[in-house]
Enzyme design. Structure first.
Site, PDB file in Angstrom:
ATOM      1  N   SER A  34      -9.383   0.364  -2.317  1.00  0.00           N
ATOM      2  CA  SER A  34      -8.336   0.756  -2.838  1.00  0.00           C
ATOM      3  C   SER A  34      -7.313  -0.400  -2.870  1.00  0.00           C
ATOM      4  CB  SER A  34      -7.722   2.097  -2.261  1.00  0.00           C
ATOM      5  OG  SER A  34      -7.874   1.876  -0.601  1.00  0.00           O
TER       6      SER A  34
ATOM      7  N   LYS B 297     -15.563  -2.688   8.313  1.00  0.00           N
ATOM      8  CA  LYS B 297     -15.926  -3.268   6.837  1.00  0.00           C
ATOM      9  C   LYS B 297     -15.070  -4.377   6.562  1.00  0.00           C
ATOM     10  CE  LYS B 297     -12.614  -1.715   4.139  1.00  0.00           C
ATOM     11  NZ  LYS B 297     -11.669  -2.466   3.364  1.00  0.00           N
TER      12      LYS B 297
ATOM     13  N   LYS C  85      -5.677   1.278   7.821  1.00  0.00           N
ATOM     14  CA  LYS C  85      -7.338   0.621   8.368  1.00  0.00           C
ATOM     15  C   LYS C  85      -7.150  -0.310   9.474  1.00  0.00           C
ATOM     16  CE  LYS C  85      -9.053   0.975   3.568  1.00  0.00           C
ATOM     17  NZ  LYS C  85      -7.906   1.097   2.690  1.00  0.00           N
TER      18      LYS C  85
ATOM     19  N   TRP D 277       0.686  -1.268  -0.119  1.00  0.00           N
ATOM     20  CA  TRP D 277       0.108   0.022  -0.125  1.00  0.00           C
ATOM     21  C   TRP D 277       0.976   1.243   0.008  1.00  0.00           C
ATOM     22  CZ3 TRP D 277      -3.564   2.567  -1.787  1.00  0.00           C
ATOM     23  CH2 TRP D 277      -4.293   3.292  -1.102  1.00  0.00           C
TER      24      TRP D 277
ATOM     25  N   GLY E 289     -10.545   3.780   1.661  1.00  0.00           N
ATOM     26  CA  GLY E 289     -11.706   3.583   0.458  1.00  0.00           C
ATOM     27  C   GLY E 289     -11.141   2.173  -0.010  1.00  0.00           C
TER      28      GLY E 289
ATOM     29  N   ALA F 272      -4.005  -2.236  -3.490  1.00  0.00           N
ATOM     30  CA  ALA F 272      -2.522  -1.780  -3.892  1.00  0.00           C
ATOM     31  C   ALA F 272      -2.224  -2.101  -5.157  1.00  0.00           C
ATOM     32  CB  ALA F 272      -1.500  -2.169  -2.910  1.00  0.00           C
TER      33      ALA F 272
END
Length: 242
Positions: A138, A191, A107, A12, A136, A140
């Protein structure tokens, strides 16, 4: 020349360094913690472990000297996993230049303390640095491929959020803004619990009906808990949530 420092040379962090390097006139410093690994990345100009197949942009410099990079940065992106976040910012916090924005890309929620990543960073920078979060859908490898991606930059300071939106966005990576910092971070972490359950759903051989029920009821539970803790309901229907 604007200097942007990315702390964390995983997939990331490497992908976000690539995004930042797409705008000309920038110096991008990608900071890792392992000397031998960073030396290998420099030789190969590729993150073979976490993001194989994507050559590093020429504007990206590699180092393990986080203190030097942090001192020189105009913007700091923190891509450190939750597990290592505290020990990293315990070292870096006192070194960060006053007023330099710190964008958390992490996150998760810290074990035992239940603190969000921006709260952990805040413990070590105090009020001298604005701390915002980016979250969001995303992955990597998709960001590195420059597949269209959208994320949210969350900060109660909307002027700062809009400034960072312009700095971070490129044609294939669009950032939106949100004033609900708690809601964006909380939904970004929670999430993942539902995502893991969705993987279990597939492993057990269940179908789309089961997964639809899981996602629908899971989102309802996240919203109920998040709103009880102070988040805004609409945040969970945005990029960081649903």
């Amino acid at each position: 020349m604007k200097t942007i420092c990315v702390i964390g040379a995983g997939g990331w962090g490497t992908a976000m360094a690539a995004v930042m390097a797409e705008k000309s006139g920038r110096r991008i410093i990608l900071v890792g913690h392992n000397d031998s690994y960073m030396a290998k990345m420099e030789r190969k100009r590729e993150n073979l472990t976490f993001l194989p197949g994507y050559k590093l942009h020429p504007a990206i410099e590699l180092t393990t000297d986080a203190s030097l990079a942090t001192k020189e940065a105009d913007i700091v992106l923190s891509a450190v996993p939750t597990k290592y976040l505290r020990q990293t910012w315990e070292e870096l916090g006192p070194l960060a230049q006053r007023h330099v924005p710190i964008v958390s890309l992490t996150k998760g929620i810290e074990n035992k303390t239940f603190l969000r990543p921006t709260e952990v960073i805040r413990e070590y920078v105090g009020r001298k640095n604005p701390v915002v979060c980016l979250s969001g859908p995303s992955h990597a490898e998709e960001v590195a491929k420059q597949l269209p991606t959208t994320v949210t930059i969350a900060s109660p300071n909307q002027n700062l959020a809009k400034r960072l939106q312009k700095e971070i966005s490129i044609p294939t990576f669009r950032a939106y803004t949100n004033a609900d910092l708690f809601g964006v971070e909380f939904s970004g972490a929670m999430k993942n619990v539902i995502a893991l359950a969705a993987g279990i759903n597939d492993g057990l051989g269940f179908g789309d009906n089961t997964k639809s029920a899981l996602l629908t009821r899971g989102l309802a539970e996240i919203i109920t808990l998040g709103c009880a803790l102070g988040a805004k309901r609409k945040t969970f229907y945005g990029m960081a949530g649903v």
